[in-house]
Design a protein around this motif. Sequence first.
Motif, short mmCIF file in Angstrom:
data_model
loop_
_atom_site.label_atom_id
_atom_site.label_comp_id
_atom_site.label_asym_id
_atom_site.label_seq_id
_atom_site.Cartn_x
_atom_site.Cartn_y
_atom_site.Cartn_z
N TYR A 105 0.84 -1.19 0.00
CA TYR A 105 0.00 0.00 0.00
C TYR A 105 0.88 1.25 0.00
O TYR A 105 1.97 1.23 0.58
CB TYR A 105 -0.89 0.03 1.24
CG TYR A 105 -1.94 -1.05 1.28
CD1 TYR A 105 -3.03 -1.03 0.41
CD2 TYR A 105 -1.86 -2.10 2.20
CE1 TYR A 105 -4.01 -2.02 0.45
CE2 TYR A 105 -2.82 -3.09 2.24
CZ TYR A 105 -3.90 -3.05 1.37
OH TYR A 105 -4.86 -4.03 1.41
N THR A 106 0.39 2.31 -0.62
CA THR A 106 1.10 3.59 -0.49
C THR A 106 0.74 4.18 0.87
O THR A 106 -0.24 3.77 1.49
CB THR A 106 0.66 4.58 -1.58
OG1 THR A 106 -0.73 4.87 -1.39
CG2 THR A 106 0.86 4.00 -2.97
N THR A 107 1.52 5.15 1.30
CA THR A 107 1.25 5.79 2.60
C THR A 107 -0.13 6.44 2.58
O THR A 107 -0.87 6.39 3.57
CB THR A 107 2.34 6.84 2.91
OG1 THR A 107 3.60 6.16 2.90
CG2 THR A 107 2.13 7.48 4.26
N GLU A 108 -0.48 7.01 1.44
CA GLU A 108 -1.81 7.63 1.29
C GLU A 108 -2.92 6.58 1.47
O GLU A 108 -3.92 6.82 2.14
CB GLU A 108 -1.88 8.26 -0.11
CG GLU A 108 -2.95 9.31 -0.28
CD GLU A 108 -2.97 10.31 0.87
OE1 GLU A 108 -4.04 10.45 1.48
OE2 GLU A 108 -1.91 10.91 1.16
N GLU A 109 -2.72 5.41 0.88
CA GLU A 109 -3.71 4.33 1.02
C GLU A 109 -3.80 3.86 2.47
O GLU A 109 -4.89 3.64 2.99
CB GLU A 109 -3.36 3.16 0.09
CG GLU A 109 -3.63 3.46 -1.38
CD GLU A 109 -3.07 2.40 -2.33
OE1 GLU A 109 -3.52 2.37 -3.49
OE2 GLU A 109 -2.20 1.60 -1.93
N ARG A 112 -3.23 5.58 5.05
CA ARG A 112 -3.90 6.62 5.80
C ARG A 112 -5.42 6.43 5.72
O ARG A 112 -6.13 6.48 6.72
CB ARG A 112 -3.51 7.97 5.20
CG ARG A 112 -3.56 9.10 6.20
CD ARG A 112 -3.60 10.44 5.56
NE ARG A 112 -2.68 10.64 4.46
CZ ARG A 112 -1.54 11.32 4.54
NH1 ARG A 112 -1.17 11.82 5.69
NH2 ARG A 112 -0.79 11.49 3.48
N SER A 113 -5.88 6.17 4.52
CA SER A 113 -7.32 6.05 4.35
C SER A 113 -7.86 4.75 4.95
O SER A 113 -8.93 4.71 5.56
CB SER A 113 -7.63 6.24 2.86
OG SER A 113 -8.59 5.38 2.42
N GLU A 121 -6.40 13.39 13.35
CA GLU A 121 -5.85 13.10 12.03
C GLU A 121 -4.33 12.96 12.08
O GLU A 121 -3.75 12.13 11.39
CB GLU A 121 -6.24 14.24 11.09
CG GLU A 121 -6.27 13.81 9.64
CD GLU A 121 -6.68 14.98 8.75
OE1 GLU A 121 -7.69 15.64 9.11
OE2 GLU A 121 -6.00 15.22 7.76
N ASN A 138 -1.95 10.06 10.46
CA ASN A 138 -0.87 10.38 9.53
C ASN A 138 0.46 9.78 9.99
O ASN A 138 1.18 9.17 9.19
CB ASN A 138 -0.70 11.90 9.41
CG ASN A 138 -1.87 12.52 8.69
OD1 ASN A 138 -2.70 11.81 8.10
ND2 ASN A 138 -1.97 13.84 8.74
N ALA A 171 0.41 5.97 9.62
CA ALA A 171 0.54 5.56 8.21
C ALA A 171 1.98 5.75 7.74
O ALA A 171 2.54 4.90 7.05
CB ALA A 171 -0.41 6.36 7.34
N ALA A 172 2.59 6.85 8.16
CA ALA A 172 3.96 7.12 7.73
C ALA A 172 4.91 6.07 8.29
O ALA A 172 5.78 5.55 7.59
CB ALA A 172 4.39 8.51 8.19
N GLY A 211 4.54 -0.70 2.33
CA GLY A 211 3.21 -0.34 2.82
C GLY A 211 2.51 -1.52 3.48
O GLY A 211 1.78 -2.28 2.86
#
Length: 396
Positions: free
Chosen positions: A213-217, A219-220, A237, A241, A244-245, A252
């Motif tokens: 997964y990407t960090t953005e994914e 996160r969601s 939030e 963040n 996820a990071a 990921g």
Amino acid sequence: MDDGIDAIFTKAKQGRALFQDRSALSPEFIPDHLPFRESQISNIAQVLGTALHGSKPSNLLLYGKTGTGKTAVARLVVRKLQNQDDSKQILATYVNSRIAGTEYRTLFKIAEALPLEEDKRIPLTGLSISEVVGRIFESIAKNGIHFVLILDEIDYLVNSEHETLYQFTRAGEQVAPGFLTIVGISNDLRFKEALDPRVLSSLGEEELVFPPYTTEELRSILAERAKAAFKPGVVPESTINLCAALAGSEHGDARRAVDLLRIAGEVAEREGHQSVDEECIRKASQKVERDRVEEALQSLPLQNKIIIIAASKFPGGTNTGEVYLAYSNLARKSSAEVLTQRRVSGILAELDVLGLVEAAVVSKGRRGRTKRIKVLIDNETLARVIGEDAGLLDLA
Ligand SMILES: Nc1ncnc2c1ncn2[C@@H]1O[C@H](COP(=O)(O)OP(=O)(O)O)[C@@H](O)[C@H]1O
Ligand SMILES: [Mg+2]
């Protein structure tokens, strides 16, 4: 008398209020919605959907690094398949070969899902592998079962000399009028290389890769999981963040992300925080890292343990030659086989990959290059985690 008990319970009560459904973050929980895996889910559903018409679906092979959603996706799709099966002929089970431990125990677990006759039950030990496979096939055939078997961490079945996988992928006529479909899962991307080509051709009829997964994914994914697990407003939030990071920093890994969030929630609860703040995530991260190191240490083969104990005698680091000398002394003392220096160098490199030892190449000027070996685990942890082995070996 105030002995602190009330204070502890008061804190616990405050903390408890953070979770709304703690189980939503437990490792066993499978969410009904798995974002960013839509294509894998629909692919698997399409393949397995054949079973709803009573035909044998192709075998499937899912692979990708840990925490990419393979287990969750496979279990979710199979669960929904069973829900849709009005004929109730489909029987599905999930077995993790690594956790089962041995080939025999894996088969034992598989057999547990099947209706075996009294005299065909599988004892905990004692039968030959082929006898157990035979009984499994017989039960599938006799009962006309449409069997969907999720075999997780299937690579642990491959190293064995027996041919369970080969037989399973060729069950065919032996289980008719039932059938056996395997959804194999591997965390090891090189798994295919180790596989017998005959097994690969039938096991990998359909192959699916799960990318990190990407960090953005992450996160969601985390935001959604947090919403189910915690009371509203409890997880800011910034916490999501950071979580996820951290989980995305190597690859990921959603498992790491979910674990971090759960442990951070527990920390927050224990310490009576009003929210799961960044400090809780940092503490959780340290705990996850400690657990990872201890698990890696514990599962090392004996020789690797002796090598790391030998290297730990040089807290400031030393060269491979010194480690080898210390190692051979310890190995002799504990009546273990004494490996060659070349082999020991190889094991030191493996320990480096696991992050337990640092093996850095250093130049010795005109005399060439050597490796500087330094154990990355403090002696106190070493003693606590493998001290028992060391004691047995009289190495301590
Ligand atoms: N897309 C996703 N949405 C929500 N949770 C996910 C998703 N992918 C993985 N997870 C969660 O992350 C953790 C690890 O997933 P898992 O399926 O066990 O990974 P793998 O089997 O690839 O190692 C599990 O808790 C799982 O529920
Ligand atoms: Mg898995």
